[in-house]
Design an enzyme around this catalytic site. Structure first.
Site, PDB file in Angstrom:
ATOM      1  N   ASP A 223     -10.494  -9.034   8.110  1.00  0.00           N
ATOM      2  CA  ASP A 223     -11.929  -8.891   7.830  1.00  0.00           C
ATOM      3  C   ASP A 223     -12.608 -10.252   7.835  1.00  0.00           C
ATOM      4  O   ASP A 223     -13.711 -10.409   8.364  1.00  0.00           O
ATOM      5  CB  ASP A 223     -12.147  -8.218   6.465  1.00  0.00           C
TER       6      ASP A 223
ATOM      7  N   ASP B 241      -5.086  -7.045   5.868  1.00  0.00           N
ATOM      8  CA  ASP B 241      -6.319  -6.336   5.534  1.00  0.00           C
ATOM      9  C   ASP B 241      -7.426  -7.363   5.276  1.00  0.00           C
ATOM     10  O   ASP B 241      -8.529  -7.288   5.824  1.00  0.00           O
ATOM     11  CB  ASP B 241      -6.046  -5.482   4.281  1.00  0.00           C
TER      12      ASP B 241
ATOM     13  N   TYR C 212       0.818  -1.216   0.000  1.00  0.00           N
ATOM     14  CA  TYR C 212       0.000   0.000   0.000  1.00  0.00           C
ATOM     15  C   TYR C 212       0.856   1.272   0.000  1.00  0.00           C
ATOM     16  O   TYR C 212       0.352   2.359  -0.254  1.00  0.00           O
ATOM     17  CB  TYR C 212      -0.938   0.031   1.214  1.00  0.00           C
TER      18      TYR C 212
ATOM     19  N   ASP D  40      -2.819 -17.867   1.455  1.00  0.00           N
ATOM     20  CA  ASP D  40      -4.022 -18.478   0.863  1.00  0.00           C
ATOM     21  C   ASP D  40      -4.513 -19.632   1.731  1.00  0.00           C
ATOM     22  O   ASP D  40      -5.718 -19.787   1.968  1.00  0.00           O
ATOM     23  CB  ASP D  40      -3.770 -18.917  -0.583  1.00  0.00           C
TER      24      ASP D  40
ATOM     25  N   LYS E 192       3.573 -15.237   1.699  1.00  0.00           N
ATOM     26  CA  LYS E 192       3.586 -16.149   0.561  1.00  0.00           C
ATOM     27  C   LYS E 192       5.037 -16.324   0.110  1.00  0.00           C
ATOM     28  O   LYS E 192       5.442 -15.881  -0.969  1.00  0.00           O
ATOM     29  CB  LYS E 192       2.678 -15.639  -0.558  1.00  0.00           C
TER      30      LYS E 192
END
Ligand code: NAD
Length: 370
Positions: free
Chosen positions: A255, A251, A143, A227, A194
Site C-alpha cells: 500500500d 499488506d 492472517y 521497518d 524481521k
C-alpha cells in the site's frame, strides 16, 4: 494455430462493470488486431451474485474460474450489502476465489508514469522513472496462523492471539515467483522480514538464501528488515526492483509503495498460484481499488487500473510481454495527451469520462500497433 485463451470476466459491483466494459473493448482489440484469441465469459461475483443467486460466488462460477486460463475481476461490495453477516458479504466471493485457486503470490507493481509524476506526494525526482514490484505472500503467515482468537484469562483480563507461521515450502514457492520475476526485470531481488526479532523471519531469510544458492545465483539478492524497507520506500524507492515479503509486511509495504505513484485508479494487481505440469498458473487479475460506490454509475471511474491489470494478464498468464508493453505504452501516451478521469485531473488537463478514456486507449492502440 494456438487455441483461444479462456478468460473469466467477473465485473462485480459498483464501478466494476463500468471499468470492466473498457477492458472488454481492449481485449476485443487484441483479439481482432493482434491475433491473440480470447474466449471471454462473463459471470457474477460479490453483491451482484448475492442478488441473483443468494451467494457471493456460485459453485458454477468457481468451477469456471478453476478451468479458465485467467480470471479478471472488477470490484465487489457496496452499501446495499453492508449489513449482511460476515460470512455472506460480497467480499467472501473474492476470498473464496483466492482460497480455492490457491493464489499464494500477490504481485503489486508500483510504476510511476511520467505524465503523473506530479500526482505523487513525493518529490518528482524521487519517483520519476519508478518501476518496482512487490511480491506479497498471500495465503500464509499471521492472517491464517493457528492458534488464533480472543480468550478470557483467569484474572479476568482478555488476551488476543495471532500466530506468525511459515513453512519451508510456503517461503520457497513465493520466493521462486519473485526470483523468476526479477529475471524478467532488472534482476534484483530484495527479501524483507524481521529476522532480528522473529524466528519466522530467520527461517524466511535462510530459505530465500538457500533457494538463491540452489537455482538463482544470477539474480542479485539482498535482505532488508521490514521497518527499514518502509523507510527506504519513501526515501529512495528507485533502489528496488522486486521485493518479496510475507503476508503482513506485504499488506502494508505494497500500500505504501502503491501510493508513491499517485492514484488508486491507476493501480493493477495479479495473484498467482502454483504452476501445473504444463507451466500454467492459476491467476486472478484485479485493480487494487474497490467498488467506489460514491462515483458508481456516473462515468467518473478511472478504468486504467483495470486496463493495466489486463496488461499484467497478457504478461504473466499469456507470456505476451511485448503486447503488455504496447498496452502500457498506449496508456502512458493517453495520459501524456492530457486526457484524465476526475481522480487524476490536474489544471490544464481535459476531463474525460470512463468510456472516453477507453476510446482514447483504443485510439492509441490503433496508432501504435493497429
Ligand atoms: P474504494 O477503493 O472503492 O474507494 C476509495 C476512494 O477512491 C473513493 O473515493 C473512490 O471514489 C475512489 N476510487 C476508487 N477507485 C477509483 C477509480 N477507478 N476511479 C476513480 N476513483 C476511484 O474503497 P472504499 O470506498 O473503502 O470501499 C468501497 C467498497 O469497495 C466497500 O464495499 C469495500 O468493501 C469494497 N472494496 C472492494 C475491494 C475489492 O473488490 N478488491 C477492495 C477495496 C474495497
Amino acid at each position: 494455430m494456438a487455441s483461444n485463451k479462456k478468460l473469466l470476466v467477473l465485473p462485480g459491483d459498483g464501478i466494476g462493470p463500468e471499468v470492466m466494459a473498457q477492458v472488454a473493448r481492449v481485449a476485443e482489440w487484441f483479439d481482432r488486431k493482434r491475433a491473440i484469441g480470447f474466449d471471454l465469459e462473463e459471470d457474477l461475483v460479490g453483491g451482484a451474485a448475492i442478488d441473483a443467486h443468494g451467494t457471493p460466488l456460485a459453485d458454477a462460477t468457481m468451477d469456471k474460474a478453476l478451468a479458465a486460463d485467467a480470471v479478471l475481476l472488477g470490484a465487489v461490495g457496496g452499501p446495499k450489502w453492508d449489513d449482511l453477516p460476515f460470512e455472506q458479504k460480497p467480499e467472501r466471493g473474492l476470498l473464496r476465489l483466492r482460497k480455492e485457486m490457491a493464489l499464494f503470490a500477490n504481485l503489486r507493481p508500483a510504476l510511476c508514469f511520467a505524465p503523473l509524476v506530479e500526482a505523487s506526494t513525493l518529490k518528482p525526482e524521487v519517483v520519476s522513472g519508478l518501476d518496482l514490484m512487490i511480491v506479497r505472500e498471500l495465503t500464509g503467515g499471521v492472517y491464517f496462523g493457528e492458534p488464533r482468537g480472543i480468550e478470557t484469562l483467569s484474572d479476568g483480563q482478555r488476551r488476543g492471539v495471532n500466530t506468525q507461521v511459515y513453512t519451508t515450502e510456503e517461503i520457497r514457492r513465493v520466493a521462486a515467483v519473485a526470483f523468476e520475476l526479477a529475471r524478467k526485470r532488472a534482476n534484483k531481488l530484495c527479501s524483507v522480514e524481521k529476522a532480528n526479532v522473529m524466528e519466522s523471519g530467520v527461517l524466511w531469510r535462510e530459505e530465500v538464501t538457500r533457494l538463491h544458492g540452489e537455482s538463482y545465483l544470477d539474480v542479485e539478492l539482498s535482505h532488508m528488515y521490514a521497518d527499514n524497507c518502509a523507510m527506504q520506500l519513501v526515501r529512495a524507492p528507485k533502489q528496488f526492483d522486486v521485493i518479496v515479503t510475507d503476508n503482513l509486511f506485504g499488506d502494508m509495504l505494497s500500500d505504501a509503495a502503491a501510493m508513491l505513484t499517485g492514484s488508486l485508479g491507476m493501480l493493477p494487481s495479479a495473484s498467482l498460484g502454483a504452476a501445473d505440469e504444463t507451466g500454467r498458473r492459476r491467476a486472478l487479475y484485479e485493480p487494487v481499488h474497490g467498488s467506489a460506490p460514491d462515483i458508481a454509475g456516473r462515468g467518473k471511474a478511472n478504468p486504467l487500473a483495470c486496463v493495466l491489470s489486463f496488461a499484467m494478464l497478457l504478461r504473466y498468464s499469456l507470456d505476451q510481454g511485448a503486447e503488455a508493453d504496447l498496452l502500457e505504452n498506449a496508456v502512458e501516451v493517453v495520459l501524456a495527451s492530457g486526457k484524465r478521469t476526475p481522480d487524476i485531473l490536474q489544471p490544464g488537463h481535459e476531463a474525460v469520462s470512463t468510456e472516453a478514456m477507453g476510446d482514447a486507449v483504443l485510439a492509441e492502440l490503433d496508432r501504435l500497433g493497429g
